[in-house]
Write an enzyme that holds these catalytic residues in place. Structure first.
Site, PDB file in Angstrom:
ATOM      1  N   HIS A  72       4.797  -0.568 -16.976  1.00  0.00           N
ATOM      2  CA  HIS A  72       4.837   0.093 -14.765  1.00  0.00           C
ATOM      3  C   HIS A  72       6.343   0.688 -14.881  1.00  0.00           C
ATOM      4  CE1 HIS A  72       3.654   1.163 -10.849  1.00  0.00           C
ATOM      5  NE2 HIS A  72       5.245  -0.010 -10.826  1.00  0.00           N
ATOM      6  N   HIS A 123      -0.490   3.799  -6.611  1.00  0.00           N
ATOM      7  CA  HIS A 123      -0.513   2.241  -6.222  1.00  0.00           C
ATOM      8  C   HIS A 123      -2.119   1.967  -6.602  1.00  0.00           C
ATOM      9  CE1 HIS A 123       1.939  -0.533  -3.692  1.00  0.00           C
ATOM     10  NE2 HIS A 123       2.481  -0.074  -4.302  1.00  0.00           N
TER      11      HIS A 123
END
Lengths: 737, 241
Positions: free
Chosen positions: A43, A89
């Site tokens: 990430h 998200h």
């Protein structure tokens, strides 16, 4: 437990662990290991994607900031620039839809004002499973209200996006939030910790234990245990963020502000190491100075907390009190937690005692790149569909109604009416059209915004799907009269460790790059989200393309709604015999297969030129891109939104269902006054675009006759009222039934 | 005519109200921060803008009413200055007791952002003298807590005193339950105080005051204010109490 074992537990590989030991010349302590594990997670580090992302075209004369900063920036003239960024998200939203989506919005807004820009618009690209599943309804409702509550409170209009439903996203919904800001050229600020001795300050909310290891959580597949990771999801406070936004924009007018960075994934660790790495400096900070909302937090927790609504600010030494004065006005604290150093180290102290000391560059940029080999998925070798076995339905009117009722085609008013899309009074084309258009006060200009991607196309042919996403996004801007300026991309995929997923990823990137090059639209920012899968399914490859375009004169904007009875309806572009991957096959026959429609980029480019020129000349009454549901749905949507009808006849030897519902690319349905037809035909000739008269706008009914050269005849005949009722209310009915 | 737009922490329609009075109507306009007090003599019109003051935590408008700027708003209201509360501003006026009634969450518990039709209840006010009584206008709403409630006596009195400024209606002016977006009592969308110098309304006139936004129905509200302040219209004809 040994350190190496602990590293593994935190998601680091042996190779990565050894590299850390080698870099430090010793074993890392617990705090350092924690910091490395989040910064070197996929990430934060993009370790699986970095080399491929370099294939994107990122340079153009109007690009003021390309990838690598908090957001990309493009010039729009008048000393103004547009700032854009999209981010996912997904994992947080899968386990806690409301907070997951809300903090996604909060994070992307901070990325925009971290560049010094005033955020002026939000878009949301959403994917869910099919609506017959109660959990999907729960996820949809939670995500939509999370986005609404955050964006609405911030006073930033949510003007566009997409919502798709497909079983591929059942376990792992996608929540991608895009934010667009506006800035004067001289106000642009970077996330750099420059100037040894300058002060590093933390502003905004206090730090708590929420979101610790959120970045790592985002870098693994969803599983049974994911539910238990709910504490990894941050909690949003939009009111706090609104204050933070106003305070930061006030602060950034000051020349003594050196840099600013938002605290997102990996919190302080990431903000400090990234700002220092970009500037080639170091930072020394003391965690004891960090305001807490909980007692007894360890240095590890403080450094890894992903508490929301915080920013890191670097100011010239001596201006700390000035910063405090501005933040106190907004009832926010601003605390000096450390300073910029010249040794390149991120040194963390607790009450003066060193608790971690690692090279900032190694943390922020040193994760070893993972080279992977893709493997063409087996399913791609399956033969194309044999269309001769698919019989054309008798009643095509019925087919059209069923398509208009599909939640993928039906109006998304149920979603966007929960978002404040009119605040700031700039929204001149609201959600529900091909792209939203915002005026830029104080100028004649406007910007058009869209997000696009068809995951099924990308699944069936990742390369063509990637190309198509760019072409479609650009087309959506072009039909409003906007010239496409820049792309921000959100690449949602399964696990890169799966060679077939890696293949999809690589090919999608190639497709996007090829289209972006051909259409001359640079990629200026973006985000990669891997591991979007559960034990039972991997999502469709979904590279969402966010795009911004510029209208030199916003008064000349065009919309999709038919305007005047009697107007001639013309198709720009060519019909094709493509039916694969269509919503028609999916809804009517339950088939998700075949070859997705192909984009001829040269033809696409000419089409854009033709449409833009026609809108600039002011000869069009409406323009609408042909996409999911094909030509019939496109014309129907222009009717419904204009509250008018259509009557026309098409002669073609393409089979009737492919002609009406196939999703062949590079087509735009326009309407215009009859007297303007010669001018349009001339423009089409000049630009090498085919133009075909389809029929006329009429007051209230919808009728299309289709003839072929062998005397075959098919028709669609419906009342616009019935079509409108189905198209407008289907989504709401399905959600609330 | 001088206008103050009050900025509470969390106000977000402050810039829109400022823009309309300053740029569209060409009048002097200032922001007043919630921590400041001001003199009633300095302004002719005070706007409490929409937004989420103090995050609307606790209850919409509940905390804002305690801010220093509100002290000055009370005094200005007493002196007959015009006070316009839009959306969150309306909620604050209710919490402050400058208008009667209370606001609840929309009956479907959802935020609503779309155009609504409004039937003009009274044109006899400083805010609506350029509308015709009974006229139907269109304005956007954008709120999650716009479900107006007041007891029967209060509503009876509002009606008797001709203080209901806008009703949610259909396109033809029928006041129906279907046309009620939030469950408000009697479809009430905006009301006046007894002296008719304080108006609270949920719809956003500042979002429909320019040609480019596709609707100018809201502009007449601001023009009405200007007409009144510049002494070209008199109001109070219909006050019957």
């Amino acid at each position: 437990m040994g350190k190496a074992e602990e590293a593994k537990k935190l998601g680091l590989t042996d190779e990565e662990y050894n590299l850390i030991v080698q870099t430090l010349g010793r074993e890392p302590n617990d705090v350092e290991l924690g910091m490395y594990s989040v910064m070197w997670s996929e990430h934060c580090s993009y370790k699986n994607s970095k080399p491929l992302l370099k294939r994107f075209p990122t340079i153009a004369p109007h690009v003021l900031q390309g990838p690598g900063e908090n957001a990309g920036i493009v010039d729009i003239g008048d000393n103004l620039a547009v700032v854009l960024k999209i981010e996912s998200h997904n994992h947080p939203s899968a386990v806690e839809p409301y907070q997951g989506a809300a903090t996604g919005v909060g994070g992307i807004i901070r990325d925009i004002f971290a560049m010094g820009a005033r955020p002026i618009a939000l878009l949301d690209s959403l994917r869910f499973g099919e609506l017959d599943d109660p959990r999907v309804k729960y996820l949809l409702s939670g995500v939509v209200s999370g986005i609404a509550d955050y964006g609405n409170c911030m006073g930033i209009p949510t003007v566009g996006g997409e919502t798709y439903f497909n079983d591929a996203y059942k376990d792992n919904p996608l929540v991608n939030a895009m934010c667009v800001g506006i800035i004067r050229h001289d106000d642009i600020i970077k996330g750099k910790a420059q100037g040894v001795g300058n002060s590093v300050m933390l502003v905004g909310a206090a730090t708590g234990r929420d979101g610790i290891h959120g970045a790592s959580f985002a870098s693994e597949e969803l599983s049974e245990e994911s539910e238990s990771k709910r504490p990894s999801v941050q909690v949003g406070d939009p009111f706090m963020e609104k204050l933070l936004l106003e305070a930061c924009l006030e602060l950034l007018k000051e020349k003594w502000v050196v840099g600013i960075q938002d605290l997102g994934a990996a919190g302080l660790t990431s903000a400090c190491s990234e700002t220092a790495a970009r500037a080639g400096t170091g930072i020394e900070l003391d965690v004891a100075l960090v305001p807490r909302r909980e007692k007894g937090m360890t240095p590890y927790e403080v450094m890894l907390s992903e508490s929301q609504e915080r920013m890191l600010i670097i100011v010239e030494k001596g201006h700390e009190e000035d910063v405090k004065r501005i933040f106190e006005k907004w009832d926010l604290y601003a605390v000096k937690i450390g300073e910029v150093t010249g040794d390149g180290m991120l040194r963390v102290l607790e009450n003066g005692k060193i608790v971690a000391e690692v090279p900032a560059k190694s943390l922020a940029e040193g994760a070893p790149v993972i080279k992977r080999e893709g493997k063409r998925p087996v399913y791609m070798d399956v033969q194309d569909l044999d269309y001769s076995k698919i019989e054309i339905p008798e009643n095509l009117s019925e087919v059209l109604l069923r398509l208009l009722a599909s939640p993928n085609i039906a109006s998304k008013a149920w979603v966007y009416q929960q978002y404040d899309h009119t605040v700031r009074t700039d929204t001149v084309v609201p959600p529900g059209s091909d792209a939203a258009v915002l005026r830029i006060k104080g100028t004649k200009k406007g910007i058009a915004l869209t997000t696009d991607c068809n995951g099924l196309y990308c699944y069936l042919d990742p390369y063509e799907g990637g190309k198509q996403a760019v072409a479609e996004a650009a087309r959506n801007l072009v039909v409003t009269g906007a010239k496409p300026l820049a792309i921000t991309d959100c690449l949602n995929f399964g696990s890169p460790e799966n060679p077939e997923v890696y293949y999809q990823f690589e090919k999608c990137i190639d497709g996007i790059s090829e289209a972006a090059k051909a259409l001359e639209i640079p990629v200026v920012s973006g985000n990669v989200s891997f591991y979007n899968e559960s034990s039972s399914r991997v999502i469709f490859p979904t590279p969402v393309i966010g795009m911004v375009g510029l209208l030199e004169d916003v008064k000349k904007r065009c919309t999709m709604a038919f305007k005047n009875p009697g107007d001639i309806v013309v198709l720009l572009g060519e019909n094709s015999d493509e039916m694969g991957a269509s919503e028609y096959l999916r809804v009517i026959f339950g088939i998700q297969g075949g070859k997705p429609p192909r984009v001829d980029l040269e033809r696409e480019k000419r089409l854009h030129l033709c449409c833009l020129k026609a809108i600039k000349k002011g000869i069009l009454s409406s323009a609408h891109d042909v996409s999911e549901g094909g030509l019939a749905v496109a014309i129907a949507e222009s009717c419904i939104t204009g509250n008018l009808g259509f009557e026309g006849e098409i002669t073609s030897d393409i089979r009737a269902d492919a002609l009406l519902f196939g999703e062949g690319q590079s087509r735009i349905v326009v309407s215009l006054k009859e007297e303007n037809l010669p001018a349009l035909i001339e423009l089409a000739d000049e630009t090498g675009v085919k133009a075909m008269v389809l029929g006329r706008v009429v007051p209230e009914y919808f009728r299309i006759n289709v003839k072929d050269s062998k005397g075959g005849f098919k028709k669609i005949e419906l009342s616009v009222e019935e079509m409108a009722d189905i198209w407008s209310k289907s989504l709401e009915r399905k959600v609330e039934e | 005519m001088r206008c103050a737009v009050i900025v509470f922490p969390g106000s977000n329609c402050d810039v829109d109200c400022f823009h309309v009075w300053k740029d569209v109507l060409g009048q002097p306009t200032e922001y007043v921060f919630h921590k400041e007090r001001f003199s009633a003599e300095d302004f002719d019109l005070i706007i409490l803008p929409g937004g989420f003051s103090y995050g609307d935590y606790l209850r919409a408008g509940a905390i804002a009413r305690f801010s220093p700027a509100m002290d000055s708003v009370y005094k200005a209201a007493e002196k007959g200055k015009l006070i316009l509360g839009i959306c969150n501003g309306f909620q604050i006026l209710l919490e402050a007791g400058l208008l009667p009634g209370a606001m609840m969450k929309n009956r479907d518990l959802k935020f609503h952002c779309h155009d609504v039709y409004l039937k003009v209840g009274t044109a006899d006010s400083p805010f609506t003298n350029m509308y015709l009584p009974g006229e139907v206008v269109k304005m956007p709403i954008a709120h999650g807590e716009g479900n107006y409630y007041a007891d029967a006596d209060t509503i009876e009195r509002l009606k008797r005193e001709d203080r209901i400024v806008f009703y949610y209606s259909d396109e033809k002016g029928n006041i129906t339950d279907e046309a009620n977006p939030n469950g408000s009592a009697e479809n009430i969308a905006g009301i006046l105080n007894e002296e008719r110098n304080v108006l609270g309304m949920m719809p956003h006139p500042e979002r429909c005051a320019e040609e480019i936004l596709g609707n100018t129905d809201g502009k007449r509200l601001f023009m009405s204010i200007l007409e009144y302040l510049e002494g070209r219209v008199k109001i109070g004809k219909s006050r019957r109490s």
